[in-house]
Design a protein around this motif. Structure first.
Motif, PDB file in Angstrom:
ATOM      1  N   LEU A 195       5.345  19.792 -17.091  1.00 22.42           N
ATOM      2  CA  LEU A 195       6.106  20.449 -18.145  1.00 22.42           C
ATOM      3  C   LEU A 195       7.496  20.822 -17.646  1.00 22.42           C
ATOM      4  O   LEU A 195       7.645  21.344 -16.542  1.00 22.42           O
ATOM      5  N   GLY A 196       8.491  20.537 -18.462  1.00 24.14           N
ATOM      6  CA  GLY A 196       9.845  20.994 -18.201  1.00 24.14           C
ATOM      7  C   GLY A 196      10.285  21.866 -19.357  1.00 24.14           C
ATOM      8  O   GLY A 196      10.106  21.497 -20.528  1.00 24.14           O
ATOM      9  N   MET A 197      10.832  23.032 -19.058  1.00 23.24           N
ATOM     10  CA  MET A 197      11.227  23.977 -20.094  1.00 23.24           C
ATOM     11  C   MET A 197      12.618  24.511 -19.825  1.00 23.24           C
ATOM     12  O   MET A 197      12.995  24.716 -18.677  1.00 23.24           O
ATOM     13  N   GLN A 198      13.357  24.731 -20.893  1.00 24.40           N
ATOM     14  CA  GLN A 198      14.645  25.415 -20.779  1.00 24.40           C
ATOM     15  C   GLN A 198      14.502  26.811 -21.372  1.00 24.40           C
ATOM     16  O   GLN A 198      14.016  26.977 -22.497  1.00 24.40           O
ATOM     17  N   VAL A 199      14.889  27.800 -20.607  1.00 16.62           N
ATOM     18  CA  VAL A 199      14.854  29.175 -21.106  1.00 16.62           C
ATOM     19  C   VAL A 199      15.944  29.339 -22.166  1.00 16.62           C
ATOM     20  O   VAL A 199      17.095  28.957 -21.958  1.00 16.62           O
ATOM     21  N   VAL A 246      11.299  29.822 -24.602  1.00 12.32           N
ATOM     22  CA  VAL A 246      11.631  28.532 -23.995  1.00 12.32           C
ATOM     23  C   VAL A 246      11.607  27.423 -25.040  1.00 12.32           C
ATOM     24  O   VAL A 246      11.052  27.564 -26.126  1.00 12.32           O
ATOM     25  N   ARG A 247      12.226  26.309 -24.644  1.00 11.24           N
ATOM     26  CA  ARG A 247      12.142  25.065 -25.400  1.00 11.24           C
ATOM     27  C   ARG A 247      11.622  23.995 -24.449  1.00 11.24           C
ATOM     28  O   ARG A 247      12.164  23.818 -23.348  1.00 11.24           O
ATOM     29  N   LEU A 248      10.559  23.305 -24.833  1.00 13.64           N
ATOM     30  CA  LEU A 248      10.033  22.242 -23.988  1.00 13.64           C
ATOM     31  C   LEU A 248      10.997  21.065 -24.012  1.00 13.64           C
ATOM     32  O   LEU A 248      11.382  20.580 -25.085  1.00 13.64           O
ATOM     33  N   THR A 249      11.406  20.623 -22.832  1.00 10.13           N
ATOM     34  CA  THR A 249      12.381  19.535 -22.728  1.00 10.13           C
ATOM     35  C   THR A 249      11.796  18.287 -22.089  1.00 10.13           C
ATOM     36  O   THR A 249      12.309  17.190 -22.284  1.00 10.13           O
TER      37      THR A 249
END
Length: 218
Positions: free
Chosen positions: A171-175, A146-149
């Motif tokens: 926390l918001g994450m993009q896979v 993931v990347r934390l967005t």
């Protein structure tokens, strides 16, 4: 109160940090309490647009863009009840736990300093700093690069020195899929395992009765 010897062990969610080149584990941030809810959004990646070429209507160009949102709680109450056993918490509150999460989205300070030295020496092209690979672990069936967005912290209580002792973290994450990383990147391998695992689960749900019902509609 003693725990029951046969009580199931609680699997805690975590973010594992891996070296982006060697894939060597560099750290792990374990959630103190598992959130009660986890929100996932999948954005379909397909060709064309609404009302476009009918031949393209069913074509998918890449895995969907999946985002994950959750809220985690960090609380020092239990540790502060036993100050002798938890001297770091007594002195610093939950600063260490918050910093462990925050530094995921910070470049290393030494690398910033090195880039500054290069800039002063006349180096015109400075390669952006590559962060460690973050892997979101949510059960053995969901291990995702993931990347934390998105990242927000609400500090709710403080000790007498104004150290935070209770906070909520959103926390918001993009896979990161094979569409985001090089195909030979270790993160792509993790995503490929996750992708195939979804197909296995889908086949478990699609039993013979379901197939028969679909066949009757054709």
């Amino acid at each position: 109160m003693p725990s029951f010897p046969r009580a199931p062990r609680l699997f805690k969610g975590a973010i594992v940090l891996l070296d982006s080149v060697s894939f060597f584990p560099k750290g792990m941030v374990t959630l103190q309490y598992n959130p009660e809810t986890l929100r996932r959004t999948l954005q379909v990646q397909r060709t064309g647009s609404d009302g476009g070429d009918h031949l393209e209507a069913l074509r998918l160009t890449a895995p969907p863009i999946e985002t994950i949102q959750l809220e985690a709680e960090i609380d020092a109450t239990d540790q502060l009840e036993f100050p002798v056993k938890n001297p770091v918490t007594v002195v610093n509150g939950i600063h260490p736990q918050l910093a462990a999460l925050e530094t995921i989205i910070y470049p290393k300070s030494r690398e910033i300093q090195q880039n500054n030295v290069l800039a002063r020496s006349g180096n015109l092209e400075i390669v952006p700093i590559e962060a460690d690979l973050s892997v979101f672990v949510w059960s053995v069936n969901r291990v995702l690069p993931v990347r934390l967005t998105e990242f927000s912290i609400t500090e709710e209580a403080f000790d007498t020195l104004l150290n935070p002792i209770r906070a909520k973290v959103s926390l918001g994450m993009q896979v990161l899929s094979t569409n985001d990383l090089r195909f030979d990147h270790k993160g792509s391998s993790l995503f490929s395992v996750h992708h195939k695992q979804k197909e296995v689960f889908a086949n478990m749900n699609l039993g013979l009765n379901a197939l028969g019902a679909i066949a009757s509609l054709l």
